[in-house]
Design a protein around this motif. Structure first.
Motif, PDB file in Angstrom:
ATOM      1  N   ILE A 340       0.869  -1.201   0.000  1.00 35.42           N
ATOM      2  CA  ILE A 340       0.000   0.000   0.000  1.00 35.42           C
ATOM      3  C   ILE A 340       0.897   1.239   0.000  1.00 35.42           C
ATOM      4  O   ILE A 340       0.681   2.188  -0.751  1.00 35.42           O
ATOM      5  N   CYS A 341       1.946   1.216   0.840  1.00 35.01           N
ATOM      6  CA  CYS A 341       2.889   2.350   0.888  1.00 35.01           C
ATOM      7  C   CYS A 341       3.619   2.514  -0.447  1.00 35.01           C
ATOM      8  O   CYS A 341       3.894   3.631  -0.884  1.00 35.01           O
ATOM      9  N   ALA A 342       3.943   1.368  -1.073  1.00 33.45           N
ATOM     10  CA  ALA A 342       4.647   1.427  -2.360  1.00 33.45           C
ATOM     11  C   ALA A 342       3.776   2.108  -3.419  1.00 33.45           C
ATOM     12  O   ALA A 342       4.282   2.653  -4.398  1.00 33.45           O
ATOM     13  N   GLY A 343       2.458   2.081  -3.194  1.00 25.00           N
ATOM     14  CA  GLY A 343       1.545   2.729  -4.146  1.00 25.00           C
ATOM     15  C   GLY A 343       1.450   4.239  -3.959  1.00 25.00           C
ATOM     16  O   GLY A 343       0.830   4.934  -4.767  1.00 25.00           O
ATOM     17  N   HIS A 344       2.077   4.777  -2.902  1.00 24.78           N
ATOM     18  CA  HIS A 344       2.018   6.229  -2.672  1.00 24.78           C
ATOM     19  C   HIS A 344       2.789   6.953  -3.781  1.00 24.78           C
ATOM     20  O   HIS A 344       3.862   6.510  -4.189  1.00 24.78           O
ATOM     21  N   PRO A 345       2.248   8.073  -4.275  1.00 34.38           N
ATOM     22  CA  PRO A 345       2.908   8.741  -5.413  1.00 34.38           C
ATOM     23  C   PRO A 345       4.332   9.253  -5.123  1.00 34.38           C
ATOM     24  O   PRO A 345       5.128   9.400  -6.047  1.00 34.38           O
ATOM     25  N   TYR A 347       8.103   8.943  -4.173  1.00 37.01           N
ATOM     26  CA  TYR A 347       9.031   7.807  -4.141  1.00 37.01           C
ATOM     27  C   TYR A 347       9.740   7.655  -2.790  1.00 37.01           C
ATOM     28  O   TYR A 347      10.190   6.574  -2.431  1.00 37.01           O
ATOM     29  N   GLU A 348       9.828   8.738  -1.998  1.00 36.04           N
ATOM     30  CA  GLU A 348      10.502   8.652  -0.688  1.00 36.04           C
ATOM     31  C   GLU A 348       9.811   7.643   0.231  1.00 36.04           C
ATOM     32  O   GLU A 348      10.431   7.094   1.142  1.00 36.04           O
ATOM     33  N   VAL A 349       8.504   7.407  -0.003  1.00 38.53           N
ATOM     34  CA  VAL A 349       7.751   6.503   0.885  1.00 38.53           C
ATOM     35  C   VAL A 349       8.185   5.062   0.644  1.00 38.53           C
ATOM     36  O   VAL A 349       8.569   4.349   1.581  1.00 38.53           O
ATOM     37  N   VAL A 350       8.169   4.629  -0.611  1.00 34.61           N
ATOM     38  CA  VAL A 350       8.529   3.230  -0.899  1.00 34.61           C
ATOM     39  C   VAL A 350       9.998   2.975  -0.541  1.00 34.61           C
ATOM     40  O   VAL A 350      10.373   1.874  -0.121  1.00 34.61           O
ATOM     41  N   GLU A 351      10.834   3.998  -0.656  1.00 35.35           N
ATOM     42  CA  GLU A 351      12.279   3.822  -0.431  1.00 35.35           C
ATOM     43  C   GLU A 351      12.576   3.340   1.000  1.00 35.35           C
ATOM     44  O   GLU A 351      13.537   2.619   1.244  1.00 35.35           O
ATOM     45  N   ILE A 352      11.719   3.737   1.944  1.00 34.72           N
ATOM     46  CA  ILE A 352      11.916   3.338   3.348  1.00 34.72           C
ATOM     47  C   ILE A 352      11.919   1.813   3.482  1.00 34.72           C
ATOM     48  O   ILE A 352      12.625   1.249   4.318  1.00 34.72           O
TER      49      ILE A 352
END
Length: 934
Positions: A340-345, A347-352
């Motif tokens: 779900i986080c990887a779907g956030h627009p 890119y800093e979110v998925v990188e975590i």
């Protein structure tokens, strides 16, 4: 401090200058003077007085910071009878200054914590602090601050309290941990929704979680856990029944998130913390709605916090998830949260979450279970889909993709991650799917570019054998029209470079591929990428590229007409040299001469310009290019054949020699000259014999005036190549002695070893080469005593490369007397090393033990263990005596009165080392033993 104790007015004036003087030189002078004061004995009394005066924030901050620093680094200066007075005075100061500034409170809290950790006579410090202050609500903020930093300081590198004291403290803190948690719970009940207090409580709780000493059963049923999740669900009321839907502030949200992450980290061993693990697992799963609310409110800070929590959850339960996927706490909803986080627009979110996906891939790769991989494959497929989307450039982006900005770095991390997890999906399957999205649809340019980017990441892991898809991709890419977006062309060139294995298996593609890359080479934005791709093709298709050598030579001759980065230009020359080495031997000399000619002409021109108009220009570009040519021109030469590069190098030597002379004062240029000569010597090996005499003469003469350490390194290369030649040994020893004199002068200066680690590194590389190539020559000389003494002094040097070289020298030196390689000089070697050890052995072992305990970081210990092992193998009975004497000299107590090492620990360590049957046992023993002093 010279001139005795300074008066307070002067100190106050200096502090004012440090913070408020508009003139930078005034600030600098004040900073230097105050630094001297901090290092002096007077700092204790002056800090105490400044804190009593409470004149302003600056002077109090300086005093509090000085107190903390003195306690951390100079606690031994105070006699034990003053420790109680210091403690009482610090507690008075923190109470009096609690409202002046939070940063002063933090510095004083650190000072109190560091004192408590070192002061063995202050028993049960947590208990006494809570007893003293817990009934006064106004003291609560600083009490919680002390209780926050205390667990953090237990493993502080600046406090060398030793393993015994640390164990004692951790046991003490564990004993009082429930009292601390109860205090925090009461504090929350009393202060309600006071946000600042809640932040302090969460920070404190997190700190105790991080130390790993909280009782997990006690915590599982604790009210604070509920409060944490309430805050994270965006409710600020701390009474469970209030359910206020006010939004939690950013700072409070971050503090709560940090605390939950610490709790999750603390229960890494899930099986022994079942009750708390279950509470945290269920608690985090309830945060999904709150995450969606944060997304709806476009509150990126909170979104990032939730993603951190979800990632930490997955990391903690990774073993469980892989062991029992979909069951209990192996529930795969945890992975759903990350996707779900990887779907956030953003890119800093998925990188975590990247580190978790790496670890999952690593785990599954080791287990290598097809059925297990099938369970996780769909999650990885969805992840890859998200990553491809995140890698898209903005539709209005112009030019090529940037490598060096944040987004460029993110794409590089994506590329690395994809390479690591692609085995779960199947490289070929993924590559084909990506290609079909391009072939069947007509996507916008930014989608095409991102897909090509992911294809480039996995191209090398696809089997190139008889692969029609790979061939088709290569055919299509080289037919891309020139009017497509520049970024698409750039990434397609990178993809072609990654597919060099396919070209090698299908030589029919070589011409169209080279034509395509040559087009790119002529366009400024694409030139460096094209050069890198050509370099890749040259490296992999060396034999096929031989027929294109003339074309490569033409490029090399006009290298500067292309808009290449320095790295790309050098890469092209490397590729050219690799192909050159595959030409017939009779052609190599002429072609090498042609390849070097451009660089040699440029160097000659610089030298001529200098002599006519006195202008000095930088020759490093040309030296680096020559170096890369020599380094990678390595043809196969049979015994007895003359090396084809020998003549070329002899012709180039005068230009290199003159360049070296002209720039002898400039370390950077001399270093590049030496590097170039090093690869020239390595290229032709014994074929460089005619250069030996003039080169050594020039090195020694320049080194007397300008002791650049690279001459020592170059000397080690010469010893490596010629040290076995009987006729060269005396000349090389003379070189060593001539280089050692200025080296020792440099290293004997105040802090000489610390200030010149490169010289130490290169000196002992040179000495080690001598030990390896001609030990008797070195051991019979008068210089060996000085080299050994220098090595003993340098064992305490905390510099990775320098220390490694020193230890390798001592190890190899002693080993030369152990390794009976049936050479006729073995007995003589053994005798000479025996004499050296008789003279220096005790000093060496004493210094090594002192260095391990007080100077060296843990990563150097395996090298130290190897030295001890070799000395022990050489003469075990004598070594046992030396080690015993060395251990007797170590301090048994800290300045705070704590026991550093017991008699039993000393005798156990001595026994472990002296009865060891292999080196790694010595290493384990040292690791454990030195913890007592850290």
């Amino acid at each position: 401090m010279e001139g005795g104790k300074p008066n307070l007015a002067l100190v106050y004036q200096a502090v004012q200058a440090l913070y408020h003087d508009p003139d930078p030189t005034g600030k600098e002078r004040a900073s230097v003077w105050l630094g001297e004061l901090q290092r002096s004995m007077y700092a204790w009394e002056i800090s105490d007085q400044l804190l009593q005066l409470k004149q302003d924030v600056e002077s109090c901050y300086f005093a509090a910071q000085t107190m903390k620093m003195k306690i951390q680094t100079s606690f031994y200066e105070l006699p034990p009878e003053t420790h109680n007075a210091l403690r009482d005075s610090l507690l008075t100061h923190i109470q009096n200054l609690k409202d002046l500034s939070p940063i002063i409170v933090t510095q004083l809290a650190l000072a109190i914590a560091d004192l408590a950790l070192q002061m063995a006579s202050w028993k049960g410090c947590v208990h006494t602090l809570i007893e003293k202050y817990n009934n006064d609500i106004s003291s609560m903020p600083f009490l919680i601050e002390i209780l926050t930093v205390l667990p953090e300081e237990v493993h502080s590198r600046s406090l060398r309290i030793g393993a015994n004291r640390r164990t004692e403290i951790i046991e003490d803190l564990a004993y009082y941990s429930s009292t601390v948690v109860t205090l925090l719970t009461t504090c929350v009940e009393k202060t309600g929704s006071d946000e600042k207090m809640l932040i302090k409580v969460f920070r404190c709780l997190g700190s105790w979680f991080n130390l790993g000493i909280l009782d997990s059963n006690f915590m599982a049923s604790n009210q604070l856990l509920m409060v944490l999740f309430q805050v994270l669900k965006q409710m600020t009321g701390c009474d469970v029944h209030l359910q206020q839907r006010d939004e939690t502030s950013t700072n409070l949200h971050e503090a709560a998130s940090d605390c939950v992450c610490s709790a999750l980290y603390a229960i890494e061993n899930v099986d022994t913390n079942m009750a708390l693990a279950l509470q945290l697992f269920q608690g985090v799963l309830t945060l999904e709605t709150a995450y969606h609310m944060a997304v709806a409110r476009e509150d990126l800070d909170k979104v990032l916090n939730y993603c951190r929590i979800f990632t930490e959850l997955c990391e903690t339960f990774l073993e469980t998830t892989v062991r029992s996927p979909g069951q209990g706490m192996g529930d795969l909803r945890t992975l759903e949260l990350l996707l779900i986080c990887a779907g956030h627009p953003q890119y800093e979110v998925v990188e975590i979450s990247f580190n978790f996906w790496y670890r999952l891939g690593e785990h599954l790769y080791k287990i290598n279970d097809v059925a297990l991989n099938t369970i996780f494959r769909p999650y990885i497929q969805r992840l890859l889909h998200c990553l491809a989307r995140h890698c898209q450039l903005d539709p209005d982006h112009e030019g090529i993709p940037e490598d060096t900005d944040d987004f460029g770095e993110f794409r590089m991390r994506v590329s690395d991650l994809v390479k690591d997890v692609i085995f779960l999906v199947g490289s070929m399957e993924c590559f084909s799917q990506l290609y079909s999205t391009l072939k069947e649809g007509n996507p916008p340019w930014e989608v095409t570019e991102a897909v090509l980017f992911i294809m480039a990441a996995i191209a090398k892991s696809v089997d190139p054998e008889n692969n029609s898809t790979l061939s088709e991709v290569l055919q299509q890419v080289v037919l891309l029209p020139e009017n497509v977006h520049m970024a698409v062309r750039y990434t397609s060139i990178e993809l072609v470079g990654e597919m060099s294995e396919v070209v090698d298996r299908n030589p029919r593609f070589l011409d169209p591929v080279l034509n395509y890359l040559m087009k790119g080479l002529r366009e400024k934005p694409l030139a460096s990428a094209a050069a890198k791709a050509i370099h890749n093709i040259c490296s992999v298709c060396r034999d096929h590229m031989a027929q294109h050598f003339q074309g490569l030579l033409d490029i090399a001759r006009s290298l500067d007409s292309f808009a290449l980065s320095t790295e790309a230009a050098v890469g092209l020359l490397r590729g050219t040299a690799l192909v050159l080495a595959r030409l017939p031997l009779e052609k190599i000399a002429e072609c090498l001469s042609d390849l070097c000619a451009v660089q040699v002409m440029a160097l000659k021109k610089l030298l001529a310009d200098e002599s006519t108009n006195g202008k000095s220009a930088d020759p490093t570009v040309w030296l680096d290019r020559l170096a890369v040519i020599f380094r990678h021109t390595n043809p196969i030469v049979e015994n007895g054949e003359t090396h084809p590069c020998q003549k070329v190098i002899q012709e180039i030597w005068p230009v290199l020699s003159e360049t070296l002379n002209t720039h002898q004062a400039d370390n950077r240029i001399v270093e590049r000259c030496c590097r170039c000569l090093r690869f020239a010597v390595r290229c032709v090996g014994k074929g460089s014999a005619s250069l030996l005499q003039p080169l050594v003469t020039q090195m020694v003469s320049v080194y007397q005036v300008y002791p650049h350490s690279c001459f020592l390194y170059l000397g080690s290369i010469l010893v490596d190549e010629y040290g076995m030649e009987e006729g060269c040994r005396q000349g090389l020893l003379d070189m060593l002695q001539a280089l050692c004199m200025p080296t020792f002068q440099l290293l004997e200066q105040l802090n000489g070893l610390r200030n010149h680690p490169d010289t130490v590194d290169d000196l002992f590389r040179l000495a080690t080469r001598f030990v390896q190539r001609s030990p008797v020559t070195l051991l019979s000389s008068s210089i060996i005593v000085h080299i050994i003494q220098c090595a003993i002094a340098a064992t305490s040097l905390d510099h990775r490369d320098a220390n490694c070289s020193v230890m390798k020298f001592v190890r190899d030196l002693v080993h030369a007397g152990v390794a009976n390689d049936h050479e006729e000089d073995f007995q003589l070697r053994k005798q000479l090393i025996g004499q050296a050890m008789e003279q220096h052995g005790q000093q060496l072992i004493t210094q090594l033990m002192h260095s391990c305990c007080f100077c060296l970081p843990p990563y150097t210990l395996p090298d130290v263990a190897e030295v001890l092992w070799e000395v022990m193998v050489f003469d075990r009975p004598t070594f046992c005596r030396w080690l015993e004497n060395a251990l007797k000299g170590l301090p048994k107590e800290t300045s705070g009165g704590a026991v550093t090492v017991t008699h039993k620990q000393l005798t156990d360590f001595h026994k472990q080392v002296t009865s060891a049957e292999e080196c790694k046992q010595v290493c384990w023993a040292i690791r454990e033993f030195t913890r007592l002093f850290r």
